[in-house]
Write a protein that holds these residues in place. Structure first.
Motif, PDB file in Angstrom:
ATOM      1  N   ILE A  47       0.869  -1.181   0.000  1.00 30.83           N
ATOM      2  CA  ILE A  47       0.000   0.000   0.000  1.00 30.83           C
ATOM      3  C   ILE A  47       0.900   1.224   0.000  1.00 30.83           C
ATOM      4  O   ILE A  47       1.895   1.263   0.729  1.00 30.83           O
ATOM      5  N   TRP A  48       0.558   2.217  -0.804  1.00 26.15           N
ATOM      6  CA  TRP A  48       1.320   3.466  -0.751  1.00 26.15           C
ATOM      7  C   TRP A  48       0.450   4.626  -1.209  1.00 26.15           C
ATOM      8  O   TRP A  48      -0.578   4.447  -1.850  1.00 26.15           O
ATOM      9  N   HIS A  49       0.894   5.808  -0.855  1.00 30.37           N
ATOM     10  CA  HIS A  49       0.238   7.021  -1.357  1.00 30.37           C
ATOM     11  C   HIS A  49       1.215   8.172  -1.282  1.00 30.37           C
ATOM     12  O   HIS A  49       2.179   8.159  -0.513  1.00 30.37           O
ATOM     13  N   ASP A  50       0.925   9.177  -2.078  1.00 31.52           N
ATOM     14  CA  ASP A  50       1.718  10.404  -2.015  1.00 31.52           C
ATOM     15  C   ASP A  50       1.190  11.287  -0.896  1.00 31.52           C
ATOM     16  O   ASP A  50       0.077  11.085  -0.395  1.00 31.52           O
ATOM     17  N   GLU A  51       1.988  12.280  -0.538  1.00 26.39           N
ATOM     18  CA  GLU A  51       1.498  13.302   0.372  1.00 26.39           C
ATOM     19  C   GLU A  51       0.367  14.070  -0.311  1.00 26.39           C
ATOM     20  O   GLU A  51       0.408  14.302  -1.528  1.00 26.39           O
ATOM     21  N   VAL A  52      -0.642  14.449   0.442  1.00 30.76           N
ATOM     22  CA  VAL A  52      -1.718  15.275  -0.105  1.00 30.76           C
ATOM     23  C   VAL A  52      -1.114  16.596  -0.579  1.00 30.76           C
ATOM     24  O   VAL A  52      -0.336  17.230   0.140  1.00 30.76           O
ATOM     25  N   ALA A  53      -1.489  16.980  -1.775  1.00 25.50           N
ATOM     26  CA  ALA A  53      -0.842  18.148  -2.390  1.00 25.50           C
ATOM     27  C   ALA A  53      -1.871  19.213  -2.753  1.00 25.50           C
ATOM     28  O   ALA A  53      -3.065  18.921  -2.914  1.00 25.50           O
ATOM     29  N   HIS A  54      -1.388  20.430  -2.912  1.00 23.53           N
ATOM     30  CA  HIS A  54      -2.247  21.501  -3.412  1.00 23.53           C
ATOM     31  C   HIS A  54      -2.669  21.188  -4.842  1.00 23.53           C
ATOM     32  O   HIS A  54      -1.906  20.626  -5.635  1.00 23.53           O
ATOM     33  N   THR A  55      -3.883  21.591  -5.175  1.00 22.31           N
ATOM     34  CA  THR A  55      -4.462  21.254  -6.466  1.00 22.31           C
ATOM     35  C   THR A  55      -4.042  22.267  -7.534  1.00 22.31           C
ATOM     36  O   THR A  55      -4.165  23.475  -7.322  1.00 22.31           O
ATOM     37  N   THR A  56      -3.564  21.772  -8.644  1.00 19.68           N
ATOM     38  CA  THR A  56      -3.273  22.661  -9.779  1.00 19.68           C
ATOM     39  C   THR A  56      -3.997  22.213 -11.041  1.00 19.68           C
ATOM     40  O   THR A  56      -3.750  22.744 -12.111  1.00 19.68           O
ATOM     41  N   LEU A  57      -4.881  21.248 -10.902  1.00 20.24           N
ATOM     42  CA  LEU A  57      -5.602  20.712 -12.062  1.00 20.24           C
ATOM     43  C   LEU A  57      -6.942  20.193 -11.581  1.00 20.24           C
ATOM     44  O   LEU A  57      -6.998  19.450 -10.602  1.00 20.24           O
ATOM     45  N   SER A  58      -8.020  20.593 -12.269  1.00 18.07           N
ATOM     46  CA  SER A  58      -9.322  20.070 -11.845  1.00 18.07           C
ATOM     47  C   SER A  58     -10.294  19.982 -13.005  1.00 18.07           C
ATOM     48  O   SER A  58     -10.261  20.792 -13.938  1.00 18.07           O
ATOM     49  N   PHE A  59     -11.173  18.994 -12.895  1.00 18.67           N
ATOM     50  CA  PHE A  59     -12.278  18.820 -13.833  1.00 18.67           C
ATOM     51  C   PHE A  59     -13.590  19.243 -13.175  1.00 18.67           C
ATOM     52  O   PHE A  59     -14.598  19.330 -13.848  1.00 18.67           O
ATOM     53  N   HIS A  60     -13.579  19.428 -11.871  1.00 19.95           N
ATOM     54  CA  HIS A  60     -14.772  19.850 -11.134  1.00 19.95           C
ATOM     55  C   HIS A  60     -14.679  21.361 -10.960  1.00 19.95           C
ATOM     56  O   HIS A  60     -13.860  21.845 -10.176  1.00 19.95           O
ATOM     57  N   LEU A  61     -15.516  22.088 -11.690  1.00 14.65           N
ATOM     58  CA  LEU A  61     -15.396  23.541 -11.803  1.00 14.65           C
ATOM     59  C   LEU A  61     -16.631  24.167 -11.176  1.00 14.65           C
ATOM     60  O   LEU A  61     -17.693  24.209 -11.787  1.00 14.65           O
ATOM     61  N   LEU A  62     -16.477  24.631  -9.951  1.00 16.93           N
ATOM     62  CA  LEU A  62     -17.656  24.937  -9.133  1.00 16.93           C
ATOM     63  C   LEU A  62     -17.577  26.316  -8.483  1.00 16.93           C
ATOM     64  O   LEU A  62     -16.491  26.779  -8.117  1.00 16.93           O
ATOM     65  N   GLY A  63     -18.751  26.927  -8.312  1.00 16.66           N
ATOM     66  CA  GLY A  63     -18.897  28.015  -7.357  1.00 16.66           C
ATOM     67  C   GLY A  63     -18.648  29.422  -7.841  1.00 16.66           C
ATOM     68  O   GLY A  63     -18.751  30.365  -7.062  1.00 16.66           O
ATOM     69  N   THR A  64     -18.342  29.616  -9.117  1.00 16.19           N
ATOM     70  CA  THR A  64     -17.840  30.902  -9.596  1.00 16.19           C
ATOM     71  C   THR A  64     -18.919  31.932  -9.930  1.00 16.19           C
ATOM     72  O   THR A  64     -18.579  33.073 -10.254  1.00 16.19           O
ATOM     73  N   CYS A  65     -20.188  31.543  -9.880  1.00 18.42           N
ATOM     74  CA  CYS A  65     -21.302  32.494 -10.020  1.00 18.42           C
ATOM     75  C   CYS A  65     -22.353  32.055  -9.010  1.00 18.42           C
ATOM     76  O   CYS A  65     -23.460  31.668  -9.358  1.00 18.42           O
ATOM     77  N   ARG A  66     -22.008  32.131  -7.770  1.00 13.94           N
ATOM     78  CA  ARG A  66     -22.775  31.452  -6.732  1.00 13.94           C
ATOM     79  C   ARG A  66     -24.212  31.945  -6.604  1.00 13.94           C
ATOM     80  O   ARG A  66     -24.525  33.106  -6.855  1.00 13.94           O
ATOM     81  N   MET A  67     -25.049  31.034  -6.169  1.00 14.92           N
ATOM     82  CA  MET A  67     -26.469  31.281  -5.966  1.00 14.92           C
ATOM     83  C   MET A  67     -26.694  31.864  -4.579  1.00 14.92           C
ATOM     84  O   MET A  67     -26.016  31.463  -3.621  1.00 14.92           O
ATOM     85  N   GLY A  68     -27.643  32.786  -4.455  1.00 10.41           N
ATOM     86  CA  GLY A  68     -27.945  33.325  -3.132  1.00 10.41           C
ATOM     87  C   GLY A  68     -29.117  34.285  -3.172  1.00 10.41           C
ATOM     88  O   GLY A  68     -29.512  34.768  -4.246  1.00 10.41           O
ATOM     89  N   ASN A  69     -29.651  34.559  -2.020  1.00 11.94           N
ATOM     90  CA  ASN A  69     -30.776  35.494  -1.950  1.00 11.94           C
ATOM     91  C   ASN A  69     -30.321  36.950  -1.942  1.00 11.94           C
ATOM     92  O   ASN A  69     -31.103  37.849  -2.260  1.00 11.94           O
ATOM     93  N   ASP A  70     -29.090  37.204  -1.539  1.00 16.19           N
ATOM     94  CA  ASP A  70     -28.601  38.574  -1.391  1.00 16.19           C
ATOM     95  C   ASP A  70     -27.844  39.001  -2.655  1.00 16.19           C
ATOM     96  O   ASP A  70     -26.765  38.468  -2.943  1.00 16.19           O
ATOM     97  N   PRO A  71     -28.372  39.971  -3.395  1.00 13.43           N
ATOM     98  CA  PRO A  71     -27.671  40.429  -4.616  1.00 13.43           C
ATOM     99  C   PRO A  71     -26.293  41.015  -4.323  1.00 13.43           C
ATOM    100  O   PRO A  71     -25.470  41.128  -5.230  1.00 13.43           O
ATOM    101  N   GLY A  72     -26.044  41.359  -3.088  1.00  9.91           N
ATOM    102  CA  GLY A  72     -24.741  41.919  -2.751  1.00  9.91           C
ATOM    103  C   GLY A  72     -23.652  40.875  -2.586  1.00  9.91           C
ATOM    104  O   GLY A  72     -22.459  41.213  -2.598  1.00  9.91           O
ATOM    105  N   THR A  73     -24.042  39.617  -2.429  1.00  8.96           N
ATOM    106  CA  THR A  73     -23.030  38.571  -2.177  1.00  8.96           C
ATOM    107  C   THR A  73     -23.157  37.371  -3.112  1.00  8.96           C
ATOM    108  O   THR A  73     -22.459  36.371  -2.938  1.00  8.96           O
ATOM    109  N   SER A  74     -24.058  37.455  -4.083  1.00 13.44           N
ATOM    110  CA  SER A  74     -24.238  36.323  -4.997  1.00 13.44           C
ATOM    111  C   SER A  74     -24.565  36.843  -6.388  1.00 13.44           C
ATOM    112  O   SER A  74     -24.911  38.015  -6.566  1.00 13.44           O
TER     113      SER A  74
END
Lengths: 202, 550
Positions: free
Chosen positions: B469-496
């Motif tokens: 069994i082996w694994h690498d150290e958990v690393a900071h992400t520099t590549l992703s296929f999950h692209l989330l959160g950049t036009c977030r939903m919300g009730n407040d027009p000032g924060t979403s």
């Protein structure tokens, strides 16, 4: 000028066999003989192949370097899979953007090797123990990373890109190039009794 | 292919930008609702015969994904440091063909759990983050999860996991046959008192809605399906939208600006056709489903005097709060053959660690699944832990390919304002449009969660009898296929950016629906939630249109 060819794979394999037990040799001999014969064909092919990007001397060294990354043996290695042909085509076409860095690294490695072994014509002409020692000094260089990536791709990418000849790399790792499989897929799912629900399951 | 063709001087009811997981659903639902719909897709239209078992093409030559040569990005992990191009790859990857990333996804189809929508209320604020509740609850989305499962097509075993969220219907298809990796994950996890269960997958385990069952070829993750068994928009929603006679899917049409008039209403879109000619298509309303990377980029590139900081960006949060899903791998080798290159990638999942637990000392949770990087070269170049990377021992590792597996961990990413998609001030793409600048650094809690899950994964493999069994150290992400959160939903027009119905707060006839709408990341596998949101959004958008409220 004669092309500096790698040391005979047959002589290397026979030579290293002396250190091995007779029983092991008896068991492995058909594989070793086949690999050695294949390696001889590889050498012939290297001599006559028209490379798109690599010079003859570069091709011989790259072939030998790749052969140290995934060595020949009882099963084919990078040389028998023709990784060097993949690397040549890659640097000439789809990985052309890697080429300048790769060649700079290769030239530097060749110069370093020559400085260490002035009596040898090239890395490819060296004995395996000298090649191994030199490879260890290369391991954490950017050139090695590129070389390793290209070698593995040349071993295992689709044969249509010039490497993995006859699916040699796939056969070595046990990958079957098929489009349809049916369960059971492996030894552990063969006798799976079925999923048993948990008491808390809904 | 499309049965309807719109001319450039026509004004359609809706332009939908993007034909992927969300765009396909929105297009079908609006077209079925009686509206004229034009879908504009950046990439070409491919069919089953165009996809290949060619890992070099798909993983190294951008065969169906955004090409870093044509569509370059810059990246920095530190907002104070100038972003640079990454060598040979983009940080944010998506499939650039009709059907979008629903073509190349692994098809892991987890529902979010109720907790995902209201964690901020349950756990409290997390300093330095934009941790927030969604403006809707799981119960409101549940009927749409069910619609995805039945109308797009998902296989699975309802209720098998004690942690399964409430559902109104079982899955329409039984789970896929278990693989050896699934058996081993299940064996180890059960020994530890955990609750592995059959993976829900958007792949046909038997013929369903006119598409065949899976043939177990093994080329799911990163590839388009050659037999149409994967429930991609290309094979499900898109043809059904076209069958209405009211929908055209126009491939190789790269939208680079949403047009607005003096009243601040969207009037249509500017795009480049396949010959790089600039075109305009008028629309009564625009729905942007271009993914969590391209949707904010399009809004930022649509700035005008009236919208100087980008369209629909009065809040200033367009592009901000980018989230991935933190992830890690634990590798294991067993004595006998697994042959993980055969069949679907995942057959068993563990959700015992899904919820965040304050006793751990950090926020976060996630799931584990059994799999491998099934393609030979990708696997051979993956981490070998402390094993040599070349030579005879490396070769021995390669020869263990058929005895190897991975337990993958998938977990939360906190919403951090500085993690973002913005416009690079200098770099442009091949069409002359400002390129994407990506800023991302994992929150310490995200890394801690991955480490926590990695230890559990290793323990499971040990309990299953792994030889190594082996694994690498958990690393900071520099590549992703999950692209989330950049036009977030919300009730407040000032924060979403969008309201709970996916309408932008600033532009009445502009809607956004894709991964960019997410408020929290979930634990991985976001596509089912993207599609459920799309069913719900389309229903409300159609209702607004019929009431003349757009």
């Amino acid at each position: 000028m004669p092309l500096p060819l790698p040391a005979s794979r047959r002589s290397f394999l026979l030579g290293s066999g002396g250190a091995l037990s007779g029983a092991w040799l008896a068991c492995q001999w058909p594989h070793i003989a086949a690999a050695a014969a294949h390696a001889s064909e590889v050498s012939d092919s290297l001599r006559t192949h028209h490379f798109e990007s690599l010079s003859g001397a570069q091709a011989a060294d790259v072939d030998a370097l790749a052969g140290q990354i995934v060595p020949s043996g009882a099963t084919p290695g990078a040389r028998e899979a023709g990784a060097v042909y993949f690397i040549d085509r890659a640097l000439a076409t789809f990985f052309a953007s890697w080429a300048s860095e790769f060649y700079a690294g290769l030239t530097q490695a060749q110069q370093r090797f020559h400085a260490l072994h002035p009596s040898l014509a090239s890395f490819a002409a060296a004995r395996s123990d000298a090649q191994l020692a030199f490879m260890q000094s290369l391991e954490w260089t950017p050139f090695f990373e590129n070389l390793r990536t290209l070698t593995v791709l040349g071993l295992l990418a689709s044969p249509k890109y010039g490497g993995n000849r006859g699916g040699a790399g796939w056969k070595m790792i046990g990958f079957e190039d098929q489009h349809v499989f049916e369960p059971p897929f492996g030894d552990y799912d063969r006798d799976y009794p079925g999923f048993v629900p948990y008491p808390r399951s809904k | 292919m499309s049965t309807r063709r719109f001319t450039l001087d026509e004004t359609v009811d809706f332009v939908v930008v993007g034909s992927g997981a969300a765009g396909g659903v929105v297009a079908r639902e609006l077209a079925r609702g009686g509206f004229t719909v034009l879908v504009l897709e950046q990439g070409p239209r491919l069919g089953p015969g165009d996809f290949e078992h060619d890992e070099l093409k798909y993983f190294y030559l951008s065969g169906i994904t955004n090409d870093p040569q044509l569509s370059p990005q810059t990246f920095t992990s530190d907002p104070a440091v100038r972003a640079q191009r990454l060598f040979g790859y983009n940080a944010l990857v998506y499939a650039r063909i009709v059907g979008g990333s629903s073509n190349h996804f692994t098809a892991n189809f987890w529902r979010f759990h109720p907790v995902d929508f209201q964690e901020r209320s349950l756990l409290g604020a997390i300093p330095g983050t934009g941790f927030a509740d969604w403006p809707l609850r799981y119960e409101e989305l549940e009927p749409y999860y069910t619609r995805v499962e039945w109308e797009v097509g998902v296989s699975g075993l309802a209720g098998a996991s004690p942690f399964d969220p409430p559902r109104s219907r079982p899955y329409p298809m039984p789970p896929m046959p278990v693989k050896s990796s699934g058996v081993l994950l299940e064996r180890g996890a059960r020994k530890l008192g955990l609750h592995p269960y059959p993976a829900p997958l958007a792949i046909n385990s038997r013929p369903f809605r006119g598409r065949p069952g899976c043939v177990h070829c093994g080329f799911c993750m990163g590839f388009g399906c050659e037999v149409r068994a994967k429930s991609s928009s290309l094979y499900t929603m898109i043809p059904e939208a076209e069958a209405t006679g009211r929908c055209e899917v126009r491939a190789e049409s790269y939208v680079f600006r949403v047009a607005t008039d003096k009243r601040g209403r969207a009037t249509g879109v500017h795009y480049f056709d396949r010959d790089k000619r600039e075109r305009f298509q008028g629309a009564r309303a625009v729905v942007v489903c271009a993914n969590g990377a391209e949707t904010p980029r399009l809004l930022l590139n649509s700035a005008t005097d009236r919208f100087p900081h980008g369209l629909a960006n009065s809040s200033g949060v367009v592009g901000k709060y980018l989230m991935f899903n933190q992830n890690s791998d634990v590798h294991a080798v067993f004595e006998r053959q697994l042959n993980e290159y055969k069949s679907v990638q995942v057959t068993r999942v563990v959700h015992d660690f899904y919820d965040s637990d304050p006793r751990r000392g950090f926020y976060g949770g996630g799931g584990l699944d059994s799999r491998i990087n099934p393609q030979p070269a990708l696997w051979a170049l993956s981490s070998g832990g402390d094993l040599p990377r070349w030579g005879t021992e490396y070769k021995a590792r390669l020869e263990a390919f058929t005895r190897s597996m991975v337990v993958a961990t998938h977990s939360t990413s906190l919403a951090v304002e500085s993690n973002s998609v913005s416009l690079d001030p200098e770099l442009k793409d091949s069409w002359g449009i400002p390129a994407m600048r990506v800023t991302y650094q994992d929150h310490p809690d995200d890394l801690a969660t991955s480490r926590f899950l990695q230890k559990r994964a290793a323990a499971i493999m040990d309990a299953a009898g792994a030889q190594k069994i082996w694994h690498d150290e958990v690393a900071h992400t520099t590549l992703s296929f999950h692209l989330l959160g950049t036009c977030r939903m919300g009730n407040d027009p000032g924060t979403s950016v969008i309201d709970r119905y996916h309408r932008t707060h600033d532009v009445k006839n502009l809607f956004l629906c894709d991964g960019s709408s997410f408020v929290t990341s979930g634990r991985g596998q976001p596509t089912l939630t993207i599609e459920a949101l799309a069913f719900r959004a389309a229903e409300h958008i159609g209702r607004f249109a019929r009431r003349n409220e757009i």
